[in-house]
Design an enzyme around this catalytic site. Structure first.
Site, PDB file in Angstrom:
ATOM      1  N   ARG A 220      13.725  31.507  20.861  1.00 17.46           N
ATOM      2  CA  ARG A 220      14.325  32.815  20.589  1.00 17.46           C
ATOM      3  C   ARG A 220      13.278  33.882  20.309  1.00 17.46           C
ATOM      4  NH1 ARG A 220      15.360  34.419  15.522  1.00 17.46           N
ATOM      5  NH2 ARG A 220      17.450  35.151  16.041  1.00 17.46           N
TER       6      ARG A 220
ATOM      7  N   PRO B  49       9.134  12.882   9.122  1.00 12.54           N
ATOM      8  CA  PRO B  49       9.427  13.320   7.753  1.00 12.54           C
ATOM      9  C   PRO B  49       8.173  13.567   6.919  1.00 12.54           C
ATOM     10  CG  PRO B  49      10.798  11.441   8.340  1.00 12.54           C
ATOM     11  CD  PRO B  49       9.769  11.585   9.429  1.00 12.54           C
TER      12      PRO B  49
ATOM     13  N   ASP C 222      14.396  39.146  11.248  1.00 13.16           N
ATOM     14  CA  ASP C 222      15.024  37.912  10.769  1.00 13.16           C
ATOM     15  C   ASP C 222      14.550  37.545   9.369  1.00 13.16           C
ATOM     16  OD1 ASP C 222      16.532  37.427  12.983  1.00 13.16           O
ATOM     17  OD2 ASP C 222      15.090  36.097  13.941  1.00 13.16           O
TER      18      ASP C 222
ATOM     19  N   GLU D  90      11.076   2.423  12.222  1.00 12.79           N
ATOM     20  CA  GLU D  90      10.455   2.621  10.919  1.00 12.79           C
ATOM     21  C   GLU D  90       9.368   3.681  10.926  1.00 12.79           C
ATOM     22  OE1 GLU D  90       9.864   2.143   6.876  1.00 12.79           O
ATOM     23  OE2 GLU D  90      11.477   1.407   8.174  1.00 12.79           O
TER      24      GLU D  90
END
Length: 245
Positions: free
Chosen positions: A156, A91, A171, A118
């Site tokens: 992709r 994160p 895209d 953690e």
């Protein structure tokens, strides 16, 4: 062929799922990329196969130990005889973008580390990995789902995977804008008609319409994407048309 090695305590999350369906299955079978799952618990040097421990200084949660992950990565590098990018799903990492996907798709080999608990011992970050990636400002139970997102987005982009290589170029985010609207048959569905320009056969007008619609959609939904985009005078004039929206 790209090689992707995935370090995870729960490799079964990948097996029989994301790699065995749809585009990723076809890409793997066609030889566009190969993948390997590695449970880094297998590399522990203690009899209980323990991969985590309490943090020095105290605090909540458990922290992944450096030894199993270091040994697993070094074993992969020794076997492949390459110097791969080592990606930490975290994160705290760099926000993942299409630009990053395009960058990673050029690599021959990637090692992706999926964490739990953690966090990671800081020495994993500072001495082992080349990239830290976050797929958004939220926290998941582990890095596996994020790794799946990253792998899907970059595979992709590999040559031949989509069938038509121009598909990825158009895209959303690849051009710096959100993608323009799409329509297909019928031309009139319950009184809702396809824009006339798309039926005109005039490719220059169609391309201009698509550019304008992509710019409009980006302006209305993700204005932040326009901050570093170079626009023509005509495109700047278009923007003034939508200022009252």
């Amino acid at each position: 062929m790209m090689r992707i090695d995935i370090l995870s305590l729960f490799p079964e999350m990948f097996d029989g799922g994301v790699f065995q369906t749809s585009m990723l299955k076809k890409a793997s079978e066609a030889g566009a990329f190969q993948y390997n799952y590695i449970n880094f618990r297998d590399y522990t040097d203690n009899k209980h196969n323990k991969v985590d421990d309490y943090p020095y200084g105290g605090g909540a949660g458990m922290v992944l130990k450096p030894q199993p992950i270091f040994d697993a990565v070094e074993a992969i590098e020794q076997e492949s005889k390459k110097n791969p990018r080592v990606i930490l799903m975290c994160p705290q990492g760099e926000r993942y973008t299409q630009k990053k996907a395009e960058e990673l798709a050029k690599e021959d080999q990637l090692i992706i580390i999926c964490g739990h608990y953690e966090g990671y011992d800081e020495r994993i970050r500072t001495e082992l990995v080349t990239d830290e990636i976050s797929i958004g400002d939220y926290v998941l139970t582990g890095g596996e789902l994020g790794a799946m997102v990253v792998i899907d987005s970059l595979v992709r982009l590999l040559p031949g995977v989509l069938g038509n290589d121009d598909s990825a170029v158009q895209d959303s985010f690849s051009t710096g804008l959100l993608e323009h609207p799409h329509y297909t048959r019928p031309a009139n569905f319950r009184g809702l008609k396809v824009p006339e320009v798309l039926l005109s056969g005039n490719h220059a007008h169609i391309e201009e319409w698509r550019r304008k619609e992509a710019l409009k959609r980006t302006y209305l939904r993700r204005k932040d994407l326009l901050e570093h985009l170079e626009l023509t005078e005509k495109e700047k004039k278009w923007l003034t048309e939508w200022e009252t929206f």
